[in-house]
Design a protein around this motif. Structure first.
Motif, PDB file in Angstrom:
ATOM      1  N   HIS A 124      23.640  36.090  63.328  1.00 36.36           N
ATOM      2  CA  HIS A 124      23.373  34.683  63.010  1.00 36.36           C
ATOM      3  C   HIS A 124      23.241  33.865  64.293  1.00 36.36           C
ATOM      4  O   HIS A 124      22.348  33.021  64.427  1.00 36.36           O
ATOM      5  CB  HIS A 124      24.499  34.100  62.153  1.00 36.36           C
ATOM      6  N   TYR A 127      19.759  34.818  65.973  1.00 38.65           N
ATOM      7  CA  TYR A 127      18.459  34.661  65.320  1.00 38.65           C
ATOM      8  C   TYR A 127      18.306  33.424  64.437  1.00 38.65           C
ATOM      9  O   TYR A 127      17.186  32.941  64.244  1.00 38.65           O
ATOM     10  CB  TYR A 127      18.143  35.901  64.478  1.00 38.65           C
ATOM     11  N   VAL A 128      19.393  32.916  63.863  1.00 33.21           N
ATOM     12  CA  VAL A 128      19.274  31.779  62.945  1.00 33.21           C
ATOM     13  C   VAL A 128      19.028  30.502  63.733  1.00 33.21           C
ATOM     14  O   VAL A 128      19.620  30.287  64.801  1.00 33.21           O
ATOM     15  CB  VAL A 128      20.544  31.653  62.068  1.00 33.21           C
ATOM     16  N   ILE A 169      19.787  26.189  57.393  1.00 31.05           N
ATOM     17  CA  ILE A 169      20.550  27.229  58.094  1.00 31.05           C
ATOM     18  C   ILE A 169      21.153  28.211  57.102  1.00 31.05           C
ATOM     19  O   ILE A 169      21.121  29.440  57.313  1.00 31.05           O
ATOM     20  CB  ILE A 169      21.642  26.586  58.974  1.00 31.05           C
ATOM     21  N   GLN A 172      18.466  30.561  55.888  1.00 31.35           N
ATOM     22  CA  GLN A 172      18.093  31.582  56.880  1.00 31.35           C
ATOM     23  C   GLN A 172      19.164  32.669  56.965  1.00 31.35           C
ATOM     24  O   GLN A 172      18.841  33.859  57.043  1.00 31.35           O
ATOM     25  CB  GLN A 172      17.864  30.934  58.243  1.00 31.35           C
ATOM     26  N   LYS A 173      20.413  32.266  56.926  1.00 32.72           N
ATOM     27  CA  LYS A 173      21.488  33.270  56.924  1.00 32.72           C
ATOM     28  C   LYS A 173      21.397  34.143  55.674  1.00 32.72           C
ATOM     29  O   LYS A 173      21.565  35.365  55.725  1.00 32.72           O
ATOM     30  CB  LYS A 173      22.858  32.583  56.983  1.00 32.72           C
ATOM     31  N   THR A 204      12.756  40.276  62.636  1.00 30.74           N
ATOM     32  CA  THR A 204      13.208  38.981  63.169  1.00 30.74           C
ATOM     33  C   THR A 204      12.082  38.209  63.848  1.00 30.74           C
ATOM     34  O   THR A 204      12.270  37.045  64.201  1.00 30.74           O
ATOM     35  CB  THR A 204      14.359  39.172  64.175  1.00 30.74           C
TER      36      THR A 204
END
Length: 576
Positions: A124, A127-128, A169, A172-173, A204
């Motif tokens: 996380h 990449y998030v 967020i 995305q997680k 990703t």
């Protein structure tokens, strides 16, 4: 586990083993594992694979070589540098040490939820999207979306902005976690660790998927879209293709012909995208059947069943994110129409209806731009469902059509594309009012008209009138020097107490206010009034001749007597 039967699994494992072993007699292998033989039991498959593995010896350097071919500086990457022995000089040795470490970590994560949580947190973090990286264009899009729904120019308050960021967020997680869970799970133990890393790192870099072309957009630190949906079947096919290609064997019967052209690139996004396109389903424009049923997810219910039903289906709906689904279900019920897949199961999402309280907030399909796909559009599935909502369904259909039409006209106007007569009649609301989802009249109507040459537009719609006979200026109507036959806008002559000398246009495209008149003597009204006619000051109907059609209301609230009154044939507004 949504995968092919045991022979394919055995073959995947075999291919992966072959990549690290010396060549063997492929025909003998295929016969042993049952790819060209009747399907046997799982235990037989496992034993057959075991016997095959005994015939060959491993080549442990294949994984490092593959990763270094993709990135010649991979041995210097932060992840490798943190876990490799500092005294190792050869790049392949450093990468192999990292692979060994990652293998042990995955094994530990399969046993320890805490280790899996640590892994997810680090992913996380890497990449998030970060709150400060959310681009202004994302908030501008929310404003534009509200504008295109007829809500006018809205402002996003700081607390609203924070809610949008938090939801983004969380989604995305929620979209990256299934990849971690699956690639760490024992279900993928047959995949070599270097192949898992290649697939995950490739994922990703992917953004929004276009099901028509099979192409993913590129991802960067400011990408707001969720990560690519995990489709286990497609991932298995990726493994089949890549491992077969790397082993330099030709197994056309196991390969998707559409993917053969891209497999040599060894680009995960390109291969995965083409396989997703080949699989079809939601977003592909190819459906087995329209037969299916509606499923209702009640307001306040657990969002997970809804999210799970959309997993891997490439609908493009933001509802596929758990946080967004929870937010939407907190506002109202959610309906999804699922059609049957090739196995007869109701698994293919085709239409979503989202409620906001008792009102329909939006209807989405799985075609481009979330429109209804052509197959579903040609049926009565959605229209029949709308009838169940009664007047609310009819109102939504009308408002939604109006907002789309107005958006199209706005784009045409901005691009200097000529508007048709039908476009102009709609824009100037000559036949009916434009209805949107906002409380007030859509401000885009005035903004577009403000950029137009109104007289030129109206002379195109009403060719019987020349431009000099059309007016948008009330003073021209009051002047005896002008012969105005068509007036656009609201004509307020409420200060007049007598109709003597008053010459009104033949057509008024707006409201006409003559509330100051107490008598109709000498009054000649227009043939057409496209708005409300206010004659609330009249005490007597004597001498009053009303138009045959008034598209707005008619106010005769102070008449003492209706003697001699002939009402219009049609009043499309109120009658007082």
């Amino acid at each position: 586990m949504a995968y092919p039967s045991w022979p394919t699994f055995c073959f995947i494992e075999l291919c992966m083993r072959q990549l690290q072993m010396v060549p063997i007699n492929l025909a003998k292998v295929l016969t042993v594992v049952g790819l060209f033989a009747p399907i046997g039991t799982t235990s037989f498959a496992q034993e057959s694979c075991k016997q095959v593995h005994l015939q060959i010896t491993e080549r442990p350097q294949f994984g490092p070589q593959f990763l270094l071919q993709r990135d010649q500086n991979f041995h210097r990457s932060p992840e490798v540098s943190r876990t490799s022995a500092r005294n190792l000089q050869r790049p392949a040795d450093r990468v192999q040490t990292w692979i060994n470490y990652l293998t042990r970590f995955i094994e530990r994560s399969q046993r320890s939820p805490r280790s899996l949580e640590v892994l997810k947190n680090s992913i996380h973090e890497k990449y998030v999207i970060k709150p400060e990286a959310v681009p202004q264009s994302y908030f501008d899009f929310q404003v534009r979306l509200a504008r295109e729904q007829g809500h006018g120019d809205t402002q996003i308050r700081p607390e609203q902005k924070q809610v949008l960021i938090d939801t983004l967020i969380k989604d995305q997680k929620g979209s990256i976690d299934p990849w971690v869970d699956y690639l760490v799970s024992s279900d993928t133990n047959t995949y070599p660790v270097w192949l898992k890393y290649w697939m995950f790192s490739g994922m990703t870099r992917l953004s929004k998927f276009d099901p028509e072309t099979g192409v993913f957009g590129r991802r960067d630190t400011g990408t707001v879209a969720p990560f690519a949906e995990l489709n286990r079947e497609a991932l298995a096919k990726v493994a089949d293709l890549v491992l077969t290609h790397l082993n330099k064997t030709s197994l056309d019967q196991l390969m998707d012909p559409n993917a053969q052209a891209v497999v040599q690139s060894l680009n995960f996004g390109r291969i995965y995208g083409q396989i997703l396109k080949g699989l079809g389903g939601a977003g592909s424009g190819r459906f087995h059947t329209n037969e299916g049923q509606w499923v209702k997810y009640p307001q306040g219910s657990d969002p997970n069943p809804l999210v799970k039903s959309l997993d891997g289906k490439n609908t493009g709906w933001c509802t596929a994110g758990t946080a967004t689904a929870a937010s939407q279900l907190s506002q109202g019920d959610f309906y999804v129409y699922y059609s049957r897949d090739f196995n007869g199961q109701l698994t293919v999402p085709r239409v979503a209806i989202r409620m906001r309280g008792q009102e329909i907030a939006e209807v989405r399909g799985v075609d481009k731009s979330q429109e209804l796909d052509p197959q579903i559009s040609s049926s009565n599935i959605v229209s029949a469902k709308m009838q169940e909502f009664g007047d609310r369904g009819k109102a939504y259909v009308k408002k939604n059509a109006d907002m789309k039409r107005l958006t199209e006209i706005a784009h045409k106007n901005q691009a200097a594309v000529e508007l048709s007569v039908e476009d102009l009649r709609f824009l100037y609301e000559l036949d009916r009012k434009i209805e949107g989802f906002g409380y007030d009249r859509d401000p885009r109507i005035h903004e577009i008209i403000k950029t137009r040459i109104v007289k030129k537009d109206l002379s195109k719609v009403f060719p019987q009138y020349k431009e000099h006979e059309i007016s948008v200026n009330q003073s021209e109507v009051s002047s005896s020097h002008h012969s105005i036959k068509l007036f656009f806008g609201d004509l307020d002559l409420s200060s007049r107490t007598s109709a003597q000398g008053l010459k009104l246009p033949d057509t008024i495209l707006g409201n006409l206010n003559l509330r100051g008149l107490t008598s109709a003597q000498g009054l000649k009204l227009p043939d057409t009034i496209n708005g409300t006619l206010n004659l609330s000051g009249l005490r007597s109907a004597q001498g009053l001749k009303l138009p045959d059609t008034i598209n707005g209301g008619l106010d005769l609230s102070r008449l003492k007597s209706a003697r001699g009154l002939k009402l219009p044939d049609t009043i499309n507004g109120y009658l007082d």
